[in-house]
Design an enzyme around this catalytic site. Structure first.
Site, PDB file in Angstrom:
ATOM      1  N   ASP A  85      12.579 -15.998   0.229  1.00 31.88           N
ATOM      2  CA  ASP A  85      11.593 -15.339  -0.625  1.00 31.88           C
ATOM      3  C   ASP A  85      10.881 -14.288   0.222  1.00 31.88           C
ATOM      4  O   ASP A  85      10.007 -14.606   1.037  1.00 31.88           O
ATOM      5  CB  ASP A  85      10.604 -16.374  -1.184  1.00 31.88           C
ATOM      6  CG  ASP A  85       9.560 -15.723  -2.098  1.00 31.88           C
ATOM      7  OD1 ASP A  85       9.591 -14.473  -2.239  1.00 31.88           O
ATOM      8  OD2 ASP A  85       8.717 -16.456  -2.640  1.00 31.88           O
ATOM      9  N   LYS A  97       6.369  -6.689  -4.706  1.00 29.04           N
ATOM     10  CA  LYS A  97       5.356  -5.884  -3.994  1.00 29.04           C
ATOM     11  C   LYS A  97       5.851  -4.474  -3.628  1.00 29.04           C
ATOM     12  O   LYS A  97       5.856  -3.600  -4.483  1.00 29.04           O
ATOM     13  CB  LYS A  97       4.843  -6.655  -2.788  1.00 29.04           C
ATOM     14  CG  LYS A  97       4.215  -8.007  -3.252  1.00 29.04           C
ATOM     15  CD  LYS A  97       3.353  -8.658  -2.216  1.00 29.04           C
ATOM     16  CE  LYS A  97       2.952 -10.060  -2.633  1.00 29.04           C
ATOM     17  NZ  LYS A  97       1.583 -10.271  -2.975  1.00 29.04           N
ATOM     18  N   TYR A 157       4.203 -20.139  -0.652  1.00 30.00           N
ATOM     19  CA  TYR A 157       3.866 -19.840  -2.041  1.00 30.00           C
ATOM     20  C   TYR A 157       4.995 -19.008  -2.631  1.00 30.00           C
ATOM     21  O   TYR A 157       5.453 -18.039  -2.010  1.00 30.00           O
ATOM     22  CB  TYR A 157       2.551 -19.053  -2.104  1.00 30.00           C
ATOM     23  CG  TYR A 157       2.140 -18.629  -3.496  1.00 30.00           C
ATOM     24  CD1 TYR A 157       1.754 -19.572  -4.449  1.00 30.00           C
ATOM     25  CD2 TYR A 157       2.119 -17.279  -3.868  1.00 30.00           C
ATOM     26  CE1 TYR A 157       1.364 -19.189  -5.729  1.00 30.00           C
ATOM     27  CE2 TYR A 157       1.723 -16.888  -5.148  1.00 30.00           C
ATOM     28  CZ  TYR A 157       1.354 -17.847  -6.072  1.00 30.00           C
ATOM     29  OH  TYR A 157       0.964 -17.463  -7.340  1.00 30.00           O
TER      30      TYR A 157
END
Ligand code: PLP
Length: 431
Positions: free
Chosen positions: A238, A266, A144
């Site tokens: 990523d 994050k 994702y």
């Protein structure tokens, strides 16, 4: 445990917000039941609006490596707020955070801050396309990378939870440049390069956390590097989720494979909305205003968010050894739960990297999305619900990863294992 107030709050939210939530996976759809509404967090704990307390293994889906209300981060935010919330003009905090972020990674000389992981990855892809002058990208099923159009193809996380691999509303024309390969399967990537001579980049979660926790094999990442070099494509790691979670110096430091572009999010925002992408000075020179690849954001580099990120990463740099402590705790947790499951005839596959941990109710090793999808989703839902009732808040989808914070103590880990022992027995007895 009563969750009446949460039930009422959820009903009201549903009348005003689609599904009652502002990010789909929060809706508890794959595990059933009602999401708990949070009143406050403190250290490793969450308290819901009914007054129930839970050990939090979600940690806002990753950002809170020091737990809730870390004093250093909280004070930094309060101080920053007093100088103004946003200026839309440069501040020194942006340069300080950039210097700090760059110092952790061999792969990047320069970094651009944005406000989410989705933005970071979307911009990184544009940069790779602009730099190479090519259109196609290779992504892996189950990875994702946020919800931008060209990446919402066979994605993990919420998209997997909802069995909605490609979302309506994404024109087929937008995804025709997205080639799919299988995680940990180099032949499937070779095939993409055979099918297209127009590949700008391969994008991968080197330690995938959105199909559950599934780290890529070291050898596989090295082969991706080789393929990119042979074919003039860029390699994007990523690490929006795994950055500062799996390792303090990125997957590149544990696998030895250096990406061309790195995306982060994050943890680098310390709980505030921050994403980032970085690369060599040569690649970043293509980015606006130095180069022609356009990218911008009203709140990018927001001073309050920068202050939170600076506080979090400064603390992490000073306390780098906590990564090892967290890794040991995570290992203890998943091993303990696995033993408890096994004692009751339930097979569990486990893994952990740094402060990330994952488990599947599966008889076989999980190396890719197809394997992950073969896990027992019903058992996961049952386990999740019973653990929640016992005061342990795990991610509400089997396709997500768990997180330990520095506030998660050994005692909490033992309590969690003990609760799992009781719950696995209950589940086994009822079969
Ligand atoms: N990339 C990865 C690896 C992620 O895990 C996520 C979110 O979980 C994203 C990108 C998107 O980040 P955000 O939710 O901040 O847009």
């Amino acid at each position: 445990m009563s969750r009446e107030a949460s039930n009422v709050a959820f009903s009201e939210a549903q009348s005003l917000i689609p599904g009652g939530v502002n990010s789909p996976v929060r809706a508890f759809k794959s595990v059933g039941g009602t999401p708990i509404f949070i009143a406050e967090g403190e250290g490793a704990y969450l308290k819901d609006i009914d007054g129930n307390k839970y050990v939090d293994y979600v940690q806002s889906w990753g950002p809170l490596i020091f737990g809730h209300r870390d004093e250093t981060i909280e004070n930094a935010v309060i101080n920053a707020v007093k100088s103004g919330l946003s200026f839309g003009a440069p501040t020194e905090a942006e340069t300080q955070l950039a210097k700090l972020v760059v110092s952790f990674f061999d792969s990047i000389d320069k970094v651009r801050f944005v406000s989410s992981g989705t933005e970071a990855v979307m911009s990184a892809i544009r940069l790779a396309r602009g730099f190479t002058g090519r259109d196609d990208i290779v992504k892996f099923t189950g990875c994702y990378h946020g919800h931008s159009d060209s990446l919402l193809v066979e994605a993990g996380s919420g998209a997997a939870t909802f069995g909605n691999p490609s979302s309506p509303g994404v024109p087929a024309d937008f995804t025709k440049h997205t080639l799919l390969a299988e995680y940990n399967n180099i032949e499937s990537v070779r095939k993409c390069f055979k099918d297209s001579s127009d590949i700008a980049c391969i994008i991968i979660e080197p330690i995938a956390g959105n199909m559950g926790l599934v780290p890529a094999d070291k050898e596989f990442l090295a082969q991706l590097r080789e393929l990119c070099d042979e074919n003039g494509a860029l390699l994007i790691f990523d690490e929006v989720m795994s950055g500062f979670r799996a390792s303090i110096n990125g997957a590149e430091s544990i696998t030895g494979t250096i990406p061309d572009i790195l995306t982060l999010g994050k943890v680098i925002g310390g709980g505030m909305p921050v994403g980032a992408f970085g690369a060599s000075a040569k690649i970043m020179a293509q980015l606006s205003p130095d180069g022609p690849v356009y990218q911008a954001g009203t709140l990018s580099g927001n001073p309050v968010a920068m202050a939170a990120g600076l506080a979090a990463l400064t603390k992490l740099k000073k306390n780098a050894r906590v990564m090892g402590v967290l890794e040991e705790r995570g290992k203890r947790l998943v091993r303990g739960m696995q033993e408890a499951a096994k004692a009751n005839g339930i097979n569990m596959q486990i893994d952990n990297r740094g402060s990330m941990f994952g488990f599947f109710f599966n008889d076989n090793e999980v190396k890719n999305f197809a394997h992950a999808c073969n896990s027992d989703a019903k058992l996961f839902a049952e386990f999740h619900s019973k653990m929640l009732d016992a005061g342990f808040y795990f991610a509400c989808s089997l396709y997500e990863t768990g997180f330990i914070s520095t506030a998660t103590t050994d005692v909490m880990i033992e309590d969690t294992i003990n609760a799992s022992k009781r719950i696995f027995k209950e589940i086994a007895d009822a079969r």
